[in-house]
Enzyme design. Structure first.
Site, PDB file in Angstrom:
ATOM      1  N   HIS A 259      -6.521  -6.500   0.719  1.00 34.28           N
ATOM      2  CA  HIS A 259      -5.065  -6.546   0.624  1.00 34.28           C
ATOM      3  C   HIS A 259      -4.475  -6.678   2.012  1.00 34.28           C
ATOM      4  O   HIS A 259      -4.958  -6.053   2.957  1.00 34.28           O
ATOM      5  CB  HIS A 259      -4.500  -5.345  -0.134  1.00 34.28           C
ATOM      6  CG  HIS A 259      -4.685  -4.020   0.540  1.00 34.28           C
ATOM      7  ND1 HIS A 259      -3.768  -3.491   1.425  1.00 34.28           N
ATOM      8  CD2 HIS A 259      -5.679  -3.111   0.463  1.00 34.28           C
ATOM      9  CE1 HIS A 259      -4.188  -2.304   1.836  1.00 34.28           C
ATOM     10  NE2 HIS A 259      -5.350  -2.052   1.280  1.00 34.28           N
ATOM     11  N   ASP A 271      -6.802  -0.716   7.283  1.00 33.34           N
ATOM     12  CA  ASP A 271      -6.364  -0.704   5.883  1.00 33.34           C
ATOM     13  C   ASP A 271      -5.251  -1.727   5.711  1.00 33.34           C
ATOM     14  O   ASP A 271      -4.088  -1.373   5.798  1.00 33.34           O
ATOM     15  CB  ASP A 271      -5.899   0.702   5.514  1.00 33.34           C
ATOM     16  CG  ASP A 271      -5.554   0.823   4.042  1.00 33.34           C
ATOM     17  OD1 ASP A 271      -5.953  -0.056   3.278  1.00 33.34           O
ATOM     18  OD2 ASP A 271      -4.871   1.783   3.663  1.00 33.34           O
ATOM     19  N   GLU A 305      -1.222  -3.773  -2.602  1.00 34.43           N
ATOM     20  CA  GLU A 305      -2.198  -2.756  -3.001  1.00 34.43           C
ATOM     21  C   GLU A 305      -1.635  -1.382  -2.706  1.00 34.43           C
ATOM     22  O   GLU A 305      -1.776  -0.461  -3.505  1.00 34.43           O
ATOM     23  CB  GLU A 305      -3.511  -2.947  -2.239  1.00 34.43           C
ATOM     24  CG  GLU A 305      -4.661  -2.078  -2.742  1.00 34.43           C
ATOM     25  CD  GLU A 305      -4.724  -0.680  -2.125  1.00 34.43           C
ATOM     26  OE1 GLU A 305      -5.452   0.157  -2.645  1.00 34.43           O
ATOM     27  OE2 GLU A 305      -4.017  -0.409  -1.128  1.00 34.43           O
ATOM     28  N   GLU A 306      -0.977  -1.263  -1.570  1.00 36.74           N
ATOM     29  CA  GLU A 306      -0.384   0.030  -1.218  1.00 36.74           C
ATOM     30  C   GLU A 306       0.711   0.390  -2.220  1.00 36.74           C
ATOM     31  O   GLU A 306       1.142   1.532  -2.291  1.00 36.74           O
ATOM     32  CB  GLU A 306       0.176   0.005   0.210  1.00 36.74           C
ATOM     33  CG  GLU A 306      -0.862  -0.293   1.291  1.00 36.74           C
ATOM     34  CD  GLU A 306      -1.930   0.784   1.443  1.00 36.74           C
ATOM     35  OE1 GLU A 306      -1.884   1.784   0.708  1.00 36.74           O
ATOM     36  OE2 GLU A 306      -2.828   0.596   2.285  1.00 36.74           O
ATOM     37  N   GLU A 332     -12.087  -2.085   1.273  1.00 35.89           N
ATOM     38  CA  GLU A 332     -11.009  -1.120   1.475  1.00 35.89           C
ATOM     39  C   GLU A 332     -11.227  -0.271   2.714  1.00 35.89           C
ATOM     40  O   GLU A 332     -12.176  -0.466   3.451  1.00 35.89           O
ATOM     41  CB  GLU A 332     -10.912  -0.216   0.234  1.00 35.89           C
ATOM     42  CG  GLU A 332      -9.743  -0.554  -0.655  1.00 35.89           C
ATOM     43  CD  GLU A 332      -8.389  -0.454   0.033  1.00 35.89           C
ATOM     44  OE1 GLU A 332      -8.283   0.115   1.136  1.00 35.89           O
ATOM     45  OE2 GLU A 332      -7.415  -0.955  -0.539  1.00 35.89           O
ATOM     46  N   HIS A 408      -3.525   5.189   7.480  1.00 30.83           N
ATOM     47  CA  HIS A 408      -2.125   5.161   7.023  1.00 30.83           C
ATOM     48  C   HIS A 408      -1.140   5.678   8.078  1.00 30.83           C
ATOM     49  O   HIS A 408      -0.077   6.184   7.725  1.00 30.83           O
ATOM     50  CB  HIS A 408      -1.940   5.957   5.718  1.00 30.83           C
ATOM     51  CG  HIS A 408      -2.339   5.181   4.500  1.00 30.83           C
ATOM     52  ND1 HIS A 408      -2.069   5.597   3.227  1.00 30.83           N
ATOM     53  CD2 HIS A 408      -2.963   3.997   4.369  1.00 30.83           C
ATOM     54  CE1 HIS A 408      -2.533   4.709   2.360  1.00 30.83           C
ATOM     55  NE2 HIS A 408      -3.083   3.728   3.034  1.00 30.83           N
TER      56      HIS A 408
HETATM   57 ZN    ZN Z   1      -4.024   2.231   2.032  1.00 29.52          ZN
HETATM   58 ZN    ZN Z   2      -6.158  -0.142   1.369  1.00 25.52          ZN
END
Ligand code: ZN
Ligand code: ZN
Length: 958
Positions: A259, A271, A305-306, A332, A408
């Site tokens: 993603h 990520d 995706e988030e 991921e 994140h």
């Molecule tokens: Zn994430």
């Molecule tokens: Zn992710």
């Protein structure tokens, strides 16, 4: 790069971004692979645009691919001569004769011709049209850095340069900034960049393959059993899909998923931009390869995706290519950089694990991680769930797991990802995709569905995998061995002083007491530390937890056994006691082996290791112990036999802590992290101490050991209580920030008649961990306990604009009054219609317009139930606590969101039948900010990561 001098030929490569690189010959790694005359790829920046060179341009280039090294060497040897292709030596790094060569592994064409060695193809005038090779061996043969860790020449240097291709993609994507769904950064800039790169890859591709590209903008809805359950609705989100297939098409496909969106306020390098970069590069390598594929490879670059897995749902349930997919690989991150771990496979389909094991070049996989993750104790989820549950497709889930502290956050930047990580992931994904795309199993994958696999890597070196059925048989055979071993002892005739069955049971009792008291001790310590506000003292310094809880647990176990030895076993021989306690440990592990195996858990293999190796060792050293007692030779043998189970256990424990410690910094305000960590440490201590308890009985005295352990524990405890170990860090090399959400919100509450009964504005503050605001208050004095936010009892989810339904994890929030927010694109919410249905319920149709992210909350009143709605599969799904939570998002543009709910009224009540609320979250652009939010954020210390945005909240009663 060497400086350009006028005496040597210069190759000019215009990179994709327009910058001109000049390479001087000979520059190993400067030039990539030639495909067509005039087209060169630059291995520094990865892409082809133009080519001109005063010497090389005169060489008639073959249409097929050339190994660039030869040309460099050629030019080096004959700088000004004509066009003949005269083979030259490979210079500094000749491959051994007979070896298989690859010009590139990851990041280059794989040209294949088996057999002939270096001398053959160089000497015999072999056409340069086809050059040797196979990916697997060349780099392993040639790309060994010198001892000093530097690449001197040839493929080694090129390898580093080529992994740089993936890095180039990564840096480009992350330079765009945070990419939330619906933001122009995500929907336009990133999508355009991806499409440009895909186009360039297409230009380079081999005519054997066909590339099709599609930009999908799906709209849909689904319910998911994650974070206590909620429903998701998406409109016009973005998927960039690329299908690489044989020229005459394919009936079956393997999917690779990444993603490109990120969470708000994070560059999302690990990520998941790095995965998309790896996928681009894998696409490039596969598409330029002269190896035919049997099946298609579909690369999905998903843009939401988030947003709790929306884009993958849109793809798998709506895209026309979805029906071709027989297996998938999901890339991921749960951390930043490091190695990517296979932490989920299946469901069932052992052939997929086998495919990974045989194809991946650097396999790293754990069925323990799979069982832990699927137990739901880790508060995150991946697209794996969507493909499994909505696509009914088996797959492999991989994630970068190191350094979850900054996952994140704003620290998830490209520079924290080592080029080696990209190379590793690329090598693995390329090999596995290639394997699957040529596999005979893929078309009829459903035939090979049966059973699970036990799989685990051995210290990251290789992976062992076997069917769980075989695992169960092995486990029960080990159990049988223990039964025979112990049974013989139980049945042997009693001696005068020794009553084995009785001693065994006593020893078991003492062991269990020691474990129990040790657990209680560390829990008391943990609760005390939590109560005095010193939780997470080990978050930044992990050794603190070992010195505090680990030492306390060990000391307690030793204490109990020392007491038993002194007061209970007054006359027993040390040697006999040592043996009895060994047997009890064996028995305990055997019980856990039976328990885990009978529950069908693949992780039971660990218990099997912990029973089989010690038992074998015991049987081997038994005689020695009998004859000479616990002498040096016995101890040496014993330790040798224990080496494998202990080494493996330590490796696993390390991985568990690597994953769990960061999670405890974002697991909410309700679970005391010290209690969790202390329990895990006590558990580890019990396991690790089990086969060493017998030494307590064999040793003369344990006083010194106990004193040392107690002293270390006490000193650490005092330091922890005094607050000497600050949990967080802003150190640039290894930041461990405290996560805080700041939402500047304006709330409006309406009554049943539509009148505004309350309107307030403020900054709503949520800490992600147990320490709440206690460490922040000294820096931001206005945030203290007097401004704790109060739950609106009558409103769903306490009347707060939750972005995700995590209200049950974070119950302590703060609320700082602030002026109203006034977003430029205000959200509108209205009741379109209210109808009585023939089946005696009330259908309420709503319409909402607003920013990319909105949440809709419902609470039915007493006497009413929600019977249907137009969301998900039609059946309303409650969240934890009984309210309903709907996560809405749209891409760049979307029409008004219209939906309905149907309320069954069993009993008319004066307070109405249902309360609904809608929150609008401004996660990007100008509306995201407010001056108050900026001012408050400014005050937060640098060891925090405040993620801030503006939102509005409106509540209605019907
Ligand atoms: Zn994430
Ligand atoms: Zn992710």
């Amino acid at each position: 790069m060497a400086k350009i001098s006028s005496s040597l030929p210069v190759l000019n490569v215009l990179s994709h971004n327009g910058a001109q690189h000049g390479y001087q010959y000979p520059t190993a790694g400067a030039v990539g692979i030639l495909k067509n005359p005039g087209l060169h790829s630059c291995s520094e920046c990865g892409l082809i645009r133009a080519f001109s060179d005063r010497n090389i341009s005169s060489i008639p280039l073959p249409r097929e691919v050339l190994l660039q090294d030869r040309m460099i060497q050629y030019v080096k040897c004959h700088p000004e001569s004509g066009p003949a292709w005269e083979p030259a030596g490979l210079g500094c790094s000749s491959p051994p004769a007979g070896s298989r060569l690859a010009p590139r592994l990851f990041g280059g064409n794989e040209l294949e011709q088996e057999g002939t060695g270096h001398s053959a193809w160089l000497g015999a005038g072999v056409s340069p049209l086809v050059l040797i090779v196979r990916a697997r061996s060349l780099l392993s043969l040639l790309c060994r850095p010198s001892r000093k860790g530097t690449c001197r020449c040839g493929p080694c240097a090129r390898r580093a340069a080529l992994a740089g291709l993936g890095r180039d993609y990564l840096e480009h994507i992350t330079s765009i900034g945070p990419r939330t769904t619906g933001s122009p950064e995500n929907e336009i800039v990133t999508v355009r960049y991806l499409l440009e790169q895909i186009k360039l890859i297409e230009v380079q591709s081999n005519s054997l393959h066909k590339i099709s590209v599609d930009v999908q903008r799906p709209t849909g809805s689904f319910s998911i059993d994650f974070l206590g359950g909620f429903t998701s609705y998406y409109d016009n989100i973005t998927n960039v899909v690329v299908k690489l297939e044989p020229r005459d098409g394919a009936q079956h496909a393997v999917l690779a998923n990444c993603h490109f969106d990120s969470v708000a306020n994070s560059p999302g390098a690990s990520d998941d931009a790095v995965s998309c970069s790896v996928m681009l590069e894998v696409l490039r390598v596969l598409s330029t390869s002269s190896d035919a594929l049997h099946h298609a490879v579909i690369f999905l670059f998903n843009g939401a995706e988030e947003n709790v897995l929306q884009a993958s749902h849109g793809f798998i349930t709506q895209h026309p290519w979805a029906s071709l997919i027989r297996a998938f690989i999901n890339l991921e991150a749960a951390g930043v950089g490091g190695k990517e771990l296979v932490f989920q496979t299946g469901p069932e389909n052992p052939w997929l694990v086998q495919a990974y094991v045989s194809a991946a070049k650097h396999p790293f996989a754990s069925v323990v991680a799979q069982e832990v993750f699927q137990s739901g104790i880790i508060p995150s989820d991946t697209d794996f769930r969507i493909y499994r549950d909505f696509g009914n497709i088996p797959g492999i889930d991989l994630a970068f797991i190191e350094n979850g502290y900054i996952y994140h956050t704003k620290y998830d930047t490209a520079d924290r990802i080592l080029t080696d990580s990209i190379q590793r992931a690329g090598d693995n994904i390329l090999a596995v995709l290639k394997y699957l795309a040529t596999s005979d199993m893929l078309p009829s994958s459903s035939k090979y569905r049966h059973g699970n696999m036990v799989f685990f890597d051995v210290l990251g070196l290789f992976v062992i995998a076997y069917p769980s059925r075989v695992g169960s048989i092995i486990n029960y055979m080990v159990v049988m061995a223990v039964v025979l071993y112990l049974g013989k002892k139980f049945l042997q005739p009693k001696r005068q002083t020794e009553n084995y069955p009785k001693d065994f049971l006593c020893a078991l009792g003492i062991t269990l007491i020691s474990w129990f008291t040790s657990l209680v001790t560390v829990l008391i310590l943990a609760v005390f530390v939590s109560l005095i506000g010193q939780s997470l003292s080990w978050y930044n310094h992990f050794y603190v937890s070992v010195c505090l809880y680990g030492m306390a647990a060990v000391a307690k176990i030793i204490l109990i056994h020392s007491l038993a030895k002194k007061f209970y076993y007054v006359n027993a021989s040390d040697q006999y006691l040592g043996e009895v306690f060994f047997d009890t440990s064996l028995f305990v592990h055997c019980v856990s082996l039976v328990a885990l195996t009978s529950r069908g858990l693949c992780s039971a293999f660990i218990s099997a290791v912990w029973v089989a190796f010690p038992l074998l060792t015991k049987l081997c050293v038994h005689k020695d112990l009998k004859q000479h007692g616990a002498q040096g030779k016995f101890i040496a043998f014993y330790l040798l036999g224990m080496f494998i189970p202990y080494l493996y256990a330590l490796y696993l424990i390390w991985a568990v802590f690597e994953m769990f410690t960061p999670i405890l910094g974002r697991s909410g305000s309700e679970i005391p992290p010290d209690v969790v960590l202390a329990s895990i440490l006590a558990g580890c201590t019990m396991i690790l101490s089990s086969y060493f308890i017998n030494f307590i009985y064999l040793a003369k005295s344990t006083k010194k050991t106990m004193l040392t352990l107690t002293a270390v524990c006490m000193v650490t405890f005092l330091l922890v209580c005094s607050g000497a170990f600050f949990p967080y860090s802003s150190h640039p090399a290894s930041p461990k920030p405290k996560r805080v959400f700041l939402q500047h919100m304006t709330r409006t509450f309406h009554d049943l008649d539509g009148n505004v009964i309350k309107r307030d504005s403020g900054i709503w503050i949520n800490g992600f961990d147990y320490t709440g605001m206690s460490h922040i208050t000294p820096h931001v004095p206005e945030i203290n306990d007097t401004i704790r936010a109060h739950c609106e009892e009558d409103a769903p989810l306490c009347g707060f604009p939750w972005y995700l339904p995590v209200h049950f994890l974070i119950r302590k929030n703060w609320y700082l009054p602030a002026p109203e927010v006034s977003p430029g694109d205000p959200a509108h919410f209205r009741l379109v219609s209210k109808e009585q249905t023939p089946w005696d319920s009330v259908k309420l149709t709503f319409e909402a317009t607003g920013p990319s992210h909105m949440s809709f909350y419902v609470r039915t009143h007493k006497g009413s139930t929600l019977s249907q709605w137009s969301l998900g599969n039609g059946t309303p799904v409650t969240s934890k606590g009984g309210d309903y939570f709907v996560f809405y998002s749209h891409g760049l543009r979307a029409s008004a969101w219209q939906f309905w709910i149907e309320v069954q009224v069993l009993e008319e009540r004066p307070e109405g039948m249902v309360t609904v609320a809608i929150a609008a979250h401004y996660l990007s652009g100008k509306d995201k900010k407010s001056s108050q939010l900026d001012a408050l954020k400014e005050k937060f210390p640098d060891w925090t990561f405040p993620s801030a945005w503006v939102c509005t909240y409106k509540l209605f009663v019907f």
